[in-house]
Enzyme design. Structure first.
Site, PDB file in Angstrom:
ATOM      1  N   GLY A  12      13.824  62.581 -25.058  1.00  9.32           N
ATOM      2  CA  GLY A  12      15.458  63.119 -25.560  1.00  9.32           C
ATOM      3  C   GLY A  12      16.455  63.326 -25.680  1.00  9.32           C
ATOM      4  CG  ASN A  43       6.539  59.160 -28.053  1.00  9.27           C
ATOM      5  OD1 ASN A  43       5.698  59.629 -27.303  1.00  9.27           O
ATOM      6  ND2 ASN A  43       7.393  58.319 -27.340  1.00  9.27           N
ATOM      7  CE1 TYR A  54      13.624  58.580 -15.129  1.00  6.08           C
ATOM      8  CE2 TYR A  54      13.581  57.776 -17.130  1.00  6.08           C
ATOM      9  CZ  TYR A  54      14.051  58.228 -16.455  1.00  6.08           C
ATOM     10  OH  TYR A  54      15.247  58.738 -16.201  1.00  6.08           O
TER      11      TYR A  54
END
Length: 496
Positions: free
Chosen positions: A53, A132, A272
């Site tokens: 982030g 999260n 990823y």
């Protein structure tokens, strides 16, 4: 159907000039308990988690003499938490922090009021919460709470948890949190801080990661193990799906506040999101990505001269593809490591150069070669088109795309900012249509079974009991996205 037919049938979207063609990371969490100068450790941990982030960062600490202190800022950790005066404004031996990419509220328009950790004074004392993930029924609960008199100060779904805790009649904060979290749906990993405790919890499916480490005489919690490495913490274990740990002077206590469920960890963490030097599920993320490249080479071989990654996320898979295929690995595309965020772009001409500002082709290497480009995913396809153009302009004889994930055809509702389904390339096109749209000589994605094999499932994906959440590839949502269904963003037919 010719390439021209494909281009006319599927015109470029108006946002093509700005789209990085990547799913946006979720958020990152770090907490330190019972360590001197806790804020410094939290800042270090958040720096290691910056990839999760980049919009904002915040830290909340507690000191018995001063109480709770909070600093929340827009931008990078390095720009906001490296000054000594900022750390000195966060005294205490315990603290938690958060790096944010908005997945609820005003996406891409983070306001200070939405920066976490969020703090509230409850009946039995203060509590800070960092989250999260994404709550799939947050809007419905928020509507109910507002009708009952709650006043919300942010657009974050995390505030729903705080209001549910405030309305609880349980005797202490951990019990109030348990009660609140039993009402919400979706994905959550949470770190919370009270005057005497640090709390870590994962949702029953364990969609989002969270791990525990020993930090000197104290403890640390983090979204990824790479955050422990930077501050010298010793990894202990992952918090298990559906587990709540309460860390206090007594040590670490474990509780199971939810009904048992089959875990469905997000498989895209392997592809990823997580850093390659992290370990998740007892497995090196780097090794998983290298193994994806190996599987991809087996499933989609091609005659070529070079295997080149699209940096940086395609690199481990490209190495695996090269090792398995025997085609030499080469750095055909070089990343400008000093880009950071794209600067303010004053004209359309400069805006259209966005990809070239970040990536440049190694022309001397590429010229005349048949090139296999390996990337982690294709979302909207816009950046992929531009990279292909750059490779062709550099004189490549052929361009072949190999993608280290299955086609991304479904939006995520569990904490990843995914475009609406009609903007996902794989939702609108067949593989051949995507190949023509991108203008490449061949395009192949790893199969879902191949992806499962690469992350340790030897027989591939068990359709009756998949181990991971793979909804972005399969459309099979392990938790009903209630808000999206209610608002018509998804239909029951879509949400298989």
């Amino acid at each position: 159907m010719t390439d021209a037919d494909i281009a006319s049938r599927f015109p470029r979207h108006p946002f093509d000039g700005d789209d990085p063609d990547k799913l946006r990371e979720e958020c990152g969490l770090f907490g330190a308990f019972n360590v001197a100068d806790a804020a410094s450790f939290v800042a270090l941990g958040l720096h290691a988690l910056q990839h999760r982030g980049q919009e904002a960062a915040g830290i909340v600490t507690y000191d018995p003499e001063i109480g709770f202190s909070s600093v929340r800022r827009l931008g990078y950790v390095r720009d906001n938490f490296t000054q000594r005066e900022t750390i000195e404004a966060l005294p205490g031996r315990s603290g938690i922090g958060h790096v944010r990419y908005s997945t609820s509220g005003a996406k891409g328009q983070t306001a200070i009021r939405d920066v976490q950790p969020l703090y509230a004074d409850l009946a039995m004392g203060g509590c800070a919460v960092a989250h999260n993930g994404n709550l799939t029924n947050a809007r419905a609960i928020k509507k109910e709470l507002i009708e009952r008199g709650s006043i919300f100060q942010s657009s974050s779904d995390t505030e729903v948890i705080i209001h549910l805790m405030a309305r609880s009649f349980q005797k202490n904060i951990p019990e109030r949190m348990k009660e609140a979290l039993r009402r919400v749906e979706g994905a959550f990993s949470i770190i919370a801080l009270t005057r005497s405790k640090m709390i870590g919890v994962r949702d029953p499916l364990g969609v989002r990661p969270l791990s525990l480490a020993r930090l000197g005489e104290g403890w640390a919690l983090a979204s990824e193990t790479c955050a422990f490495d930077i501050c010298g913490a010793e990894f202990v274990r992952e918090i298990e799906p559906g587990e709540m740990v309460i860390i206090s002077e007594k040590g670490v206590e474990s509780f199971r506040p939810f009904e048992p469920a089959r875990p469905r960890f997000c498989i895209f963490e392997h592809v990823y999101f997580s850093r390659p030097d992290s370990v998740i599920g007892g497995r090196s993320v780097y090794e998983s990505r290298r193994a994806i490249g190996v599987e991809l080479a087996r499933e989609a071989p091609v005659e070529a001269d070079l295997v080149c990654p699209i940096p940086d996320s395609g690199t481990p898979a490209a190495i695996g593809y090269s090792q398995e295929s025997g085609i030499p690995y080469a750095m055909g595309i070089i990343r400008n490591q000093y880009m950071g965020r794209t600067f303010i772009e004053p004209s359309e001409q400069i805006r259209n150069m966005g990809v070239r500002l970040k990536l440049n082709v190694n022309r001397a290497l590429i010229r005349g070669k048949r090139v296999v480009l390996v990337d982690d995913s294709v979302v909207r396809g816009t950046t992929s088109r531009k990279i292909r153009e750059m490779i062709v302009d550099a004189g490549a004889a052929e361009v072949h795309f190999r993608i280290a994930s299955p086609p991304t055809a479904w939006p995520c509702f569990y904490g990843v900012d995914t475009p609406e389904r009609d903007k996902l390339l794989a939702a609108r096109m067949t593989e051949e249509e995507m190949r023509a749209y991108l203008g490449v000589d061949s395009l192949r994605f790893i199969s879902l079974d191949g992806l499962y094999r690469a992350v340790g499932e030897e027989k591939g994906r068990d359709p009756s009991a998949p181990r991971y959440c793979d909804a972005c590839f399969s459309g099979e949502y392990p938790v009903p996205p209630s808000d999206a269904l209610a608002e018509g963003a998804l239909t029951l037919e879509d949400a298989r």
